[in-house]
Design a protein around this motif. Structure first.
Motif, PDB file in Angstrom:
ATOM      1  N   PHE A  13      59.706  74.108  86.065  1.00  0.00           N
ATOM      2  CA  PHE A  13      59.261  74.650  87.342  1.00  0.00           C
ATOM      3  C   PHE A  13      59.982  75.956  87.657  1.00  0.00           C
ATOM      4  CE2 PHE A  13      59.752  75.193  91.930  1.00  0.00           C
ATOM      5  CZ  PHE A  13      58.425  75.393  92.263  1.00  0.00           C
ATOM      6  N   GLN A  14      61.289  76.010  87.445  1.00  0.00           N
ATOM      7  CA  GLN A  14      62.032  77.240  87.735  1.00  0.00           C
ATOM      8  C   GLN A  14      61.554  78.391  86.852  1.00  0.00           C
ATOM      9  OE1 GLN A  14      63.932  77.818  90.364  1.00  0.00           O
ATOM     10  NE2 GLN A  14      63.430  75.729  90.933  1.00  0.00           N
ATOM     11  N   GLN A  15      61.276  78.100  85.584  1.00  0.00           N
ATOM     12  CA  GLN A  15      60.745  79.131  84.685  1.00  0.00           C
ATOM     13  C   GLN A  15      59.360  79.578  85.149  1.00  0.00           C
ATOM     14  OE1 GLN A  15      60.911  77.151  80.879  1.00  0.00           O
ATOM     15  NE2 GLN A  15      63.045  77.706  80.555  1.00  0.00           N
ATOM     16  N   TYR A  16      58.531  78.613  85.533  1.00  0.00           N
ATOM     17  CA  TYR A  16      57.196  78.948  86.021  1.00  0.00           C
ATOM     18  C   TYR A  16      57.275  79.790  87.289  1.00  0.00           C
ATOM     19  CZ  TYR A  16      53.060  78.669  88.837  1.00  0.00           C
ATOM     20  OH  TYR A  16      52.016  79.014  89.660  1.00  0.00           O
ATOM     21  N   LEU A  17      58.123  79.391  88.231  1.00  0.00           N
ATOM     22  CA  LEU A  17      58.222  80.099  89.499  1.00  0.00           C
ATOM     23  C   LEU A  17      58.620  81.562  89.291  1.00  0.00           C
ATOM     24  CD1 LEU A  17      57.901  79.710  92.540  1.00  0.00           C
ATOM     25  CD2 LEU A  17      60.332  79.097  92.634  1.00  0.00           C
ATOM     26  N   SER A  18      59.580  81.822  88.422  1.00  0.00           N
ATOM     27  CA  SER A  18      59.980  83.204  88.121  1.00  0.00           C
ATOM     28  C   SER A  18      58.797  83.992  87.561  1.00  0.00           C
ATOM     29  CB  SER A  18      61.134  83.225  87.117  1.00  0.00           C
ATOM     30  OG  SER A  18      62.274  82.646  87.678  1.00  0.00           O
ATOM     31  N   PHE A  19      58.107  83.375  86.607  1.00  0.00           N
ATOM     32  CA  PHE A  19      56.927  84.018  86.025  1.00  0.00           C
ATOM     33  C   PHE A  19      55.852  84.233  87.085  1.00  0.00           C
ATOM     34  CE2 PHE A  19      52.567  83.159  84.728  1.00  0.00           C
ATOM     35  CZ  PHE A  19      52.320  84.215  83.856  1.00  0.00           C
ATOM     36  N   ALA A  20      55.566  83.208  87.878  1.00  0.00           N
ATOM     37  CA  ALA A  20      54.448  83.225  88.825  1.00  0.00           C
ATOM     38  C   ALA A  20      54.623  84.285  89.901  1.00  0.00           C
ATOM     39  CB  ALA A  20      54.273  81.852  89.461  1.00  0.00           C
ATOM     40  N   ILE A  21      55.823  84.410  90.430  1.00  0.00           N
ATOM     41  CA  ILE A  21      56.061  85.407  91.477  1.00  0.00           C
ATOM     42  C   ILE A  21      55.810  86.809  90.933  1.00  0.00           C
ATOM     43  CG2 ILE A  21      57.892  86.480  92.866  1.00  0.00           C
ATOM     44  CD1 ILE A  21      58.930  83.572  93.349  1.00  0.00           C
ATOM     45  N   LYS A  22      56.363  87.100  89.766  1.00  0.00           N
ATOM     46  CA  LYS A  22      56.156  88.434  89.166  1.00  0.00           C
ATOM     47  C   LYS A  22      54.684  88.652  88.824  1.00  0.00           C
ATOM     48  CE  LYS A  22      57.697  91.662  85.633  1.00  0.00           C
ATOM     49  NZ  LYS A  22      56.548  92.466  85.941  1.00  0.00           N
ATOM     50  N   HIS A  23      54.059  87.644  88.237  1.00  0.00           N
ATOM     51  CA  HIS A  23      52.654  87.762  87.837  1.00  0.00           C
ATOM     52  C   HIS A  23      51.751  87.968  89.058  1.00  0.00           C
ATOM     53  CE1 HIS A  23      49.089  87.137  85.378  1.00  0.00           C
ATOM     54  NE2 HIS A  23      48.679  86.220  86.242  1.00  0.00           N
ATOM     55  N   PHE A  24      51.966  87.192  90.116  1.00  0.00           N
ATOM     56  CA  PHE A  24      51.165  87.314  91.328  1.00  0.00           C
ATOM     57  C   PHE A  24      51.359  88.696  91.953  1.00  0.00           C
ATOM     58  CE2 PHE A  24      50.462  86.104  95.952  1.00  0.00           C
ATOM     59  CZ  PHE A  24      49.084  85.994  95.840  1.00  0.00           C
ATOM     60  N   ALA A  25      52.598  89.156  91.995  1.00  0.00           N
ATOM     61  CA  ALA A  25      52.877  90.494  92.523  1.00  0.00           C
ATOM     62  C   ALA A  25      52.139  91.553  91.701  1.00  0.00           C
ATOM     63  CB  ALA A  25      54.384  90.759  92.523  1.00  0.00           C
ATOM     64  N   ASP A  26      52.213  91.448  90.377  1.00  0.00           N
ATOM     65  CA  ASP A  26      51.535  92.413  89.498  1.00  0.00           C
ATOM     66  C   ASP A  26      50.022  92.403  89.709  1.00  0.00           C
ATOM     67  OD1 ASP A  26      53.987  93.136  88.419  1.00  0.00           O
ATOM     68  OD2 ASP A  26      53.721  91.964  86.576  1.00  0.00           O
ATOM     69  N   GLU A  27      49.438  91.218  89.856  1.00  0.00           N
ATOM     70  CA  GLU A  27      47.992  91.114  90.061  1.00  0.00           C
ATOM     71  C   GLU A  27      47.589  91.715  91.405  1.00  0.00           C
ATOM     72  OE1 GLU A  27      45.515  89.663  87.738  1.00  0.00           O
ATOM     73  OE2 GLU A  27      47.271  90.290  86.603  1.00  0.00           O
ATOM     74  N   GLN A  28      48.399  91.512  92.430  1.00  0.00           N
ATOM     75  CA  GLN A  28      48.101  92.088  93.745  1.00  0.00           C
ATOM     76  C   GLN A  28      48.190  93.614  93.690  1.00  0.00           C
ATOM     77  OE1 GLN A  28      46.793  90.654  96.224  1.00  0.00           O
ATOM     78  NE2 GLN A  28      47.371  88.512  96.198  1.00  0.00           N
ATOM     79  N   ILE A  29      49.157  94.153  92.954  1.00  0.00           N
ATOM     80  CA  ILE A  29      49.277  95.608  92.779  1.00  0.00           C
ATOM     81  C   ILE A  29      48.053  96.126  92.026  1.00  0.00           C
ATOM     82  CG2 ILE A  29      50.571  97.440  91.619  1.00  0.00           C
ATOM     83  CD1 ILE A  29      53.112  95.630  92.098  1.00  0.00           C
ATOM     84  N   LYS A  30      47.709  95.455  90.917  1.00  0.00           N
ATOM     85  CA  LYS A  30      46.561  95.856  90.093  1.00  0.00           C
ATOM     86  C   LYS A  30      45.258  95.849  90.897  1.00  0.00           C
ATOM     87  CE  LYS A  30      46.861  94.055  85.988  1.00  0.00           C
ATOM     88  NZ  LYS A  30      46.716  93.102  84.862  1.00  0.00           N
ATOM     89  N   SER A  31      45.153  94.909  91.825  1.00  0.00           N
ATOM     90  CA  SER A  31      43.955  94.804  92.656  1.00  0.00           C
ATOM     91  C   SER A  31      43.950  95.791  93.810  1.00  0.00           C
ATOM     92  CB  SER A  31      43.834  93.386  93.226  1.00  0.00           C
ATOM     93  OG  SER A  31      43.588  92.478  92.186  1.00  0.00           O
ATOM     94  N   GLY A  32      45.060  96.496  94.002  1.00  0.00           N
ATOM     95  CA  GLY A  32      45.150  97.460  95.089  1.00  0.00           C
ATOM     96  C   GLY A  32      45.458  96.839  96.443  1.00  0.00           C
TER      97      GLY A  32
END
Length: 152
Positions: A13-32
């Motif tokens: 879960f801790q590994q997923y959470l680190s990945f998920a926060i960065k990934h979600f942030a990146d997707e939100q940036i990519k989407s504008g």
């Protein structure tokens, strides 16, 4: 290939959470939707709101997707009401994509959803993620809302 879903361990879960926060942030940036300087903070807040007790948050099921003993990804199903579920995340780790793991994991989560009495499952997919959109359509998911925007 035999895909199975296992409850995430605390370490997973801790590994997923680190990945998920960065990934979600990146997707939100990519989407504008978000500016880069605010993205990690906003993504962290969103995850704290959705999972206030981490992997032990009530009505949330976080699974590691395995093929035998190999970890190939993760999937997160939340029970929103007695009859409605929502997939907040499905990720197939790099090197394991395009092998059918996503499709099989989605089919397994549907079996689990039926067992707990859900009648429907929703999910969100970013418009630019054409591969995921195609998979969900093949699995019978239909678009309910489409938000459009034009940059001037």
């Amino acid at each position: 290939m035999t895909v199975r879903l296992e409850q995430m361990s605390s370490e997973e879960f801790q590994q997923y959470l680190s990945f998920a926060i960065k990934h979600f942030a990146d997707e939100q940036i990519k989407s504008g939707n978000w500016e880069p300087q605010e993205a990690i903070s906003k993504a962290t807040q969103e995850y704290e709101k959705l999972l206030p007790k981490g992997q032990n948050t009530e009505n949330n099921n976080l699974f590691t997707i395995r093929d035998g003993s190999k970890e190939v990804g993760m999937i997160w199903l939340a029970q929103i009401t007695n009859e409605k579920g929502f997939i907040y995340g499905i990720n197939i780790w790099e090197g394991n994509q395009d092998k059918g793991y996503g499709k099989q994991a989605m089919q397994e989560i549907e079996v689990l959803a039926k067992k707990i009495g859900l009648k429907s499952i929703g999910l969100h997919v970013f418009a630019h993620n054409k591969i995921a959109r195609g998979l969900y359509e093949k699995l019978g998911y239909i678009e309910k809302n489409i938000k459009m925007e034009k940059t001037l």
